[in-house]
Design a protein around this motif. Structure first.
Motif, PDB file in Angstrom:
ATOM      1  N   PRO A  30     -19.571 -31.444   2.685  1.00 27.75           N
ATOM      2  CA  PRO A  30     -20.932 -31.624   3.497  1.00 27.75           C
ATOM      3  C   PRO A  30     -21.601 -32.257   2.369  1.00 27.75           C
ATOM      4  CG  PRO A  30     -21.115 -29.246   3.356  1.00 27.75           C
ATOM      5  CD  PRO A  30     -19.218 -29.934   2.911  1.00 27.75           C
ATOM      6  N   TRP A  31     -23.288 -32.556   2.904  1.00 29.91           N
ATOM      7  CA  TRP A  31     -24.218 -32.813   1.978  1.00 29.91           C
ATOM      8  C   TRP A  31     -25.246 -32.735   2.720  1.00 29.91           C
ATOM      9  CZ3 TRP A  31     -23.620 -38.998   2.039  1.00 29.91           C
ATOM     10  CH2 TRP A  31     -22.560 -39.612   0.616  1.00 29.91           C
ATOM     11  N   VAL A  32     -26.445 -32.179   1.953  1.00 29.12           N
ATOM     12  CA  VAL A  32     -27.946 -32.143   2.451  1.00 29.12           C
ATOM     13  C   VAL A  32     -29.070 -32.747   2.281  1.00 29.12           C
ATOM     14  CG1 VAL A  32     -29.820 -30.031   2.639  1.00 29.12           C
ATOM     15  CG2 VAL A  32     -27.187 -29.639   1.876  1.00 29.12           C
ATOM     16  N   LYS A  33     -29.958 -33.389   3.239  1.00 26.52           N
ATOM     17  CA  LYS A  33     -30.103 -34.174   3.448  1.00 26.52           C
ATOM     18  C   LYS A  33     -31.971 -33.717   2.493  1.00 26.52           C
ATOM     19  CE  LYS A  33     -33.265 -37.820   6.061  1.00 26.52           C
ATOM     20  NZ  LYS A  33     -33.364 -38.825   7.487  1.00 26.52           N
ATOM     21  N   VAL A  34     -32.530 -34.539   1.914  1.00 28.98           N
ATOM     22  CA  VAL A  34     -33.378 -34.073   1.168  1.00 28.98           C
ATOM     23  C   VAL A  34     -34.630 -35.000   1.653  1.00 28.98           C
ATOM     24  CG1 VAL A  34     -34.953 -34.833  -1.519  1.00 28.98           C
ATOM     25  CG2 VAL A  34     -32.223 -34.755  -1.217  1.00 28.98           C
ATOM     26  N   ASP A  35     -35.598 -33.713   2.373  1.00 32.48           N
ATOM     27  CA  ASP A  35     -36.456 -34.402   2.668  1.00 32.48           C
ATOM     28  C   ASP A  35     -37.978 -34.358   2.517  1.00 32.48           C
ATOM     29  OD1 ASP A  35     -35.357 -35.324   5.427  1.00 32.48           O
ATOM     30  OD2 ASP A  35     -35.263 -32.278   5.600  1.00 32.48           O
ATOM     31  N   LYS A  36     -38.135 -32.901   1.024  1.00 32.86           N
ATOM     32  CA  LYS A  36     -38.759 -33.771   0.275  1.00 32.86           C
ATOM     33  C   LYS A  36     -38.966 -34.304  -0.583  1.00 32.86           C
ATOM     34  CE  LYS A  36     -40.249 -29.421  -0.651  1.00 32.86           C
ATOM     35  NZ  LYS A  36     -40.386 -27.157  -1.177  1.00 32.86           N
ATOM     36  N   ASN A  37     -41.073 -34.909  -0.683  1.00 38.91           N
ATOM     37  CA  ASN A  37     -40.690 -36.393  -1.426  1.00 38.91           C
ATOM     38  C   ASN A  37     -40.975 -36.183  -2.792  1.00 38.91           C
ATOM     39  OD1 ASN A  37     -41.593 -39.211  -1.995  1.00 38.91           O
ATOM     40  ND2 ASN A  37     -44.145 -38.705  -1.417  1.00 38.91           N
ATOM     41  N   TYR A  38     -40.223 -35.496  -3.580  1.00 40.47           N
ATOM     42  CA  TYR A  38     -40.542 -35.260  -5.033  1.00 40.47           C
ATOM     43  C   TYR A  38     -41.351 -36.570  -5.873  1.00 40.47           C
ATOM     44  CZ  TYR A  38     -37.653 -31.523  -4.004  1.00 40.47           C
ATOM     45  OH  TYR A  38     -37.148 -30.506  -3.496  1.00 40.47           O
ATOM     46  N   ILE A  93     -31.712 -39.489   1.456  1.00 38.87           N
ATOM     47  CA  ILE A  93     -31.064 -39.345  -0.202  1.00 38.87           C
ATOM     48  C   ILE A  93     -30.709 -38.178   0.602  1.00 38.87           C
ATOM     49  CG2 ILE A  93     -31.488 -38.174  -2.430  1.00 38.87           C
ATOM     50  CD1 ILE A  93     -33.969 -40.628  -2.294  1.00 38.87           C
ATOM     51  N   PHE A  94     -29.379 -37.676   0.075  1.00 39.75           N
ATOM     52  CA  PHE A  94     -28.401 -36.600   0.229  1.00 39.75           C
ATOM     53  C   PHE A  94     -28.392 -35.437  -0.815  1.00 39.75           C
ATOM     54  CE2 PHE A  94     -28.079 -39.537   3.392  1.00 39.75           C
ATOM     55  CZ  PHE A  94     -28.484 -38.979   4.432  1.00 39.75           C
ATOM     56  N   HIS A  95     -28.003 -34.058  -1.332  1.00 40.17           N
ATOM     57  CA  HIS A  95     -27.930 -33.347  -1.988  1.00 40.17           C
ATOM     58  C   HIS A  95     -26.596 -33.422  -2.031  1.00 40.17           C
ATOM     59  CE1 HIS A  95     -27.702 -29.526  -4.307  1.00 40.17           C
ATOM     60  NE2 HIS A  95     -26.867 -30.225  -4.847  1.00 40.17           N
ATOM     61  N   THR A  96     -24.880 -33.633  -2.888  1.00 43.80           N
ATOM     62  CA  THR A  96     -24.218 -34.001  -2.846  1.00 43.80           C
ATOM     63  C   THR A  96     -22.866 -32.857  -3.020  1.00 43.80           C
ATOM     64  OG1 THR A  96     -23.488 -35.655  -4.084  1.00 43.80           O
ATOM     65  CG2 THR A  96     -24.042 -36.046  -2.033  1.00 43.80           C
ATOM     66  N   TYR A  97     -23.926 -32.448  -4.548  1.00 48.02           N
ATOM     67  CA  TYR A  97     -23.629 -31.630  -5.697  1.00 48.02           C
ATOM     68  C   TYR A  97     -23.962 -30.714  -6.398  1.00 48.02           C
ATOM     69  CZ  TYR A  97     -19.604 -29.282  -8.441  1.00 48.02           C
ATOM     70  OH  TYR A  97     -18.554 -28.605  -9.419  1.00 48.02           O
ATOM     71  N   SER A  98     -24.088 -29.394  -6.660  1.00 48.47           N
ATOM     72  CA  SER A  98     -24.232 -28.830  -8.217  1.00 48.47           C
ATOM     73  C   SER A  98     -23.395 -28.041  -9.047  1.00 48.47           C
ATOM     74  CB  SER A  98     -25.698 -28.560  -8.003  1.00 48.47           C
ATOM     75  OG  SER A  98     -27.290 -28.863  -7.336  1.00 48.47           O
ATOM     76  N   GLY A 114     -27.912 -26.928 -15.587  1.00 45.86           N
ATOM     77  CA  GLY A 114     -27.038 -26.872 -14.035  1.00 45.86           C
ATOM     78  C   GLY A 114     -26.785 -28.912 -13.962  1.00 45.86           C
ATOM     79  N   ILE A 115     -26.730 -29.070 -12.959  1.00 47.56           N
ATOM     80  CA  ILE A 115     -26.432 -31.025 -13.032  1.00 47.56           C
ATOM     81  C   ILE A 115     -25.780 -30.857 -11.441  1.00 47.56           C
ATOM     82  CG2 ILE A 115     -24.933 -32.476 -12.514  1.00 47.56           C
ATOM     83  CD1 ILE A 115     -23.596 -31.954 -15.408  1.00 47.56           C
ATOM     84  N   SER A 116     -27.314 -31.618 -11.244  1.00 48.82           N
ATOM     85  CA  SER A 116     -26.850 -31.747  -9.408  1.00 48.82           C
ATOM     86  C   SER A 116     -26.574 -33.669  -9.199  1.00 48.82           C
ATOM     87  CB  SER A 116     -28.492 -31.376  -8.765  1.00 48.82           C
ATOM     88  OG  SER A 116     -28.516 -30.677  -8.951  1.00 48.82           O
ATOM     89  N   VAL A 117     -26.196 -33.578  -7.934  1.00 39.74           N
ATOM     90  CA  VAL A 117     -25.585 -34.702  -8.026  1.00 39.74           C
ATOM     91  C   VAL A 117     -26.276 -35.703  -6.352  1.00 39.74           C
ATOM     92  CG1 VAL A 117     -24.063 -36.606  -7.804  1.00 39.74           C
ATOM     93  CG2 VAL A 117     -23.617 -34.478  -9.102  1.00 39.74           C
ATOM     94  N   PHE A 118     -26.778 -36.638  -6.154  1.00 37.65           N
ATOM     95  CA  PHE A 118     -27.740 -37.056  -4.984  1.00 37.65           C
ATOM     96  C   PHE A 118     -27.100 -38.223  -4.916  1.00 37.65           C
ATOM     97  CE2 PHE A 118     -30.644 -34.087  -7.365  1.00 37.65           C
ATOM     98  CZ  PHE A 118     -31.118 -33.195  -6.217  1.00 37.65           C
ATOM     99  N   TYR A 119     -27.014 -39.129  -3.042  1.00 40.11           N
ATOM    100  CA  TYR A 119     -26.498 -39.681  -2.915  1.00 40.11           C
ATOM    101  C   TYR A 119     -28.208 -41.153  -1.650  1.00 40.11           C
ATOM    102  CZ  TYR A 119     -23.791 -43.587  -0.912  1.00 40.11           C
ATOM    103  OH  TYR A 119     -23.772 -44.987  -0.247  1.00 40.11           O
ATOM    104  N   GLU A 133     -10.998 -34.187  -5.488  1.00 44.53           N
ATOM    105  CA  GLU A 133     -10.735 -34.581  -3.965  1.00 44.53           C
ATOM    106  C   GLU A 133     -11.687 -33.876  -2.700  1.00 44.53           C
ATOM    107  OE1 GLU A 133      -6.879 -35.579  -2.611  1.00 44.53           O
ATOM    108  OE2 GLU A 133      -6.451 -36.610  -4.152  1.00 44.53           O
ATOM    109  N   GLU A 134     -11.368 -32.686  -2.868  1.00 45.04           N
ATOM    110  CA  GLU A 134     -12.178 -31.422  -2.438  1.00 45.04           C
ATOM    111  C   GLU A 134     -13.559 -31.735  -2.366  1.00 45.04           C
ATOM    112  OE1 GLU A 134     -10.524 -27.629  -2.924  1.00 45.04           O
ATOM    113  OE2 GLU A 134      -8.485 -28.030  -2.248  1.00 45.04           O
ATOM    114  N   ARG A 135     -14.208 -31.827  -3.843  1.00 46.30           N
ATOM    115  CA  ARG A 135     -15.259 -32.035  -4.322  1.00 46.30           C
ATOM    116  C   ARG A 135     -16.162 -33.232  -3.582  1.00 46.30           C
ATOM    117  NH1 ARG A 135     -14.508 -32.389  -9.730  1.00 46.30           N
ATOM    118  NH2 ARG A 135     -15.064 -30.223  -9.948  1.00 46.30           N
TER     119      ARG A 135
END
Length: 245
Positions: A41-49, A187-192, A175-180, A35-37
């Motif tokens: 907070p999220w970080v917006k992904v501004d780079k166009n990968y 797109i937002f980076h939510t967890y790694s 590693g593992i990274s999660v995005f929404y 639940e805490e995870r």
């Protein structure tokens, strides 16, 4: 292996129920942690990968396949290697058959590595994998999400892996990274997670933890020294059962 007392079934049930109480406490703590995870907070992904896939270039947004959630497995596979990391492959073997189940819950899973797509495809065919796997060799994705590191970063000796809590032990790390992705396409980076944070996603380890011997990695040069690519384990000789004569 430690010595174990041999007891009656009734005594075993009593000991097992005492341990069950602790397992339930852990389950409840794990649910609170989840639940805490989700509340982080999220970080917006501004780079166009832009990645290289087997059918051409794809963007980070394309990797979602129309779903709102994306899980990226950072598989260690440097451009000059001929095969992916054996330990990362251990994890990949486990999530291979999970992809349809995750898709049923609005989640896409994809592997990302630095190696060129031709090497990824050849190794995927060798392993019999069907999940999507793209190359980040032409962008900064691996470096931005801190699973690949330059020689200059390593030489400085300032830890960056696992949020600066784990010293470097190579230029490629897991590693593992999660995005929404929202309806507007943002797109937002939510967890790694990294290092031991990956443990809970390895089903084989969780099964081994149920056994008397556990992972039995004590005394090895490093814990995962025993792991091999799935097609490199030597066959184990077995005795014929009575029905086989």
């Amino acid at each position: 292996m430690q010595q174990h007392p041999i007891v009656s079934r009734e005594q075993w049930i009593a000991a097992r129920k005492a341990h069950l109480a602790q397992e339930k406490q852990l389950s409840q703590a794990r649910e609170r942690l989840a639940e805490e995870r989700r509340a982080l907070p999220w970080v917006k992904v501004d780079k166009n990968y832009v990645f290289d896939g087997p059918n051409g270039e794809v963007t980070l947004g394309d990797l979602f396949k129309g779903r709102p959630q994306l899980v990226v497995q950072h598989v260690m596979f440097a451009p000059d290697w001929d095969a992916a990391c054996k330990s990362c492959s251990f994890w990949a073997d486990g999530f291979e058959r999970m992809v349809p189940h995750l898709a049923a819950r609005d989640t896409t899973m994809v592997a990302v590595s630095l190696a060129p797509v031709a090497k990824l495809e050849a190794f995927r065919k060798r392993m019999g994998w069907t999940f999507d796997w793209v190359s980040s060799g032409s962008n900064d994705f691996n470096f931005d999400y801190e699973v690949s590191f330059t020689r200059e970063q390593i030489d400085k000796g300032v830890p960056k892996y696992n949020f600066g809590t784990t010293p470097f032990y190579g230029p490629e790390l897991p590693g593992i990274s999660v995005f929404y992705r929202n309806e507007a396409g943002e797109i937002f980076h939510t967890y790694s997670c990294f290092a031991r944070g990956l443990d809970m996603m390895n089903a084989a380890y969780q099964y081994l933890d149920l056994t008397p011997l556990g992972r039995h990695e004590d005394g090895l040069p490093y814990p995962m020294d025993w792991v091999r690519l799935r097609d490199q384990y030597e066959p184990v000789a077995t005795k014929a059962s009575c029905c086989d004569g």
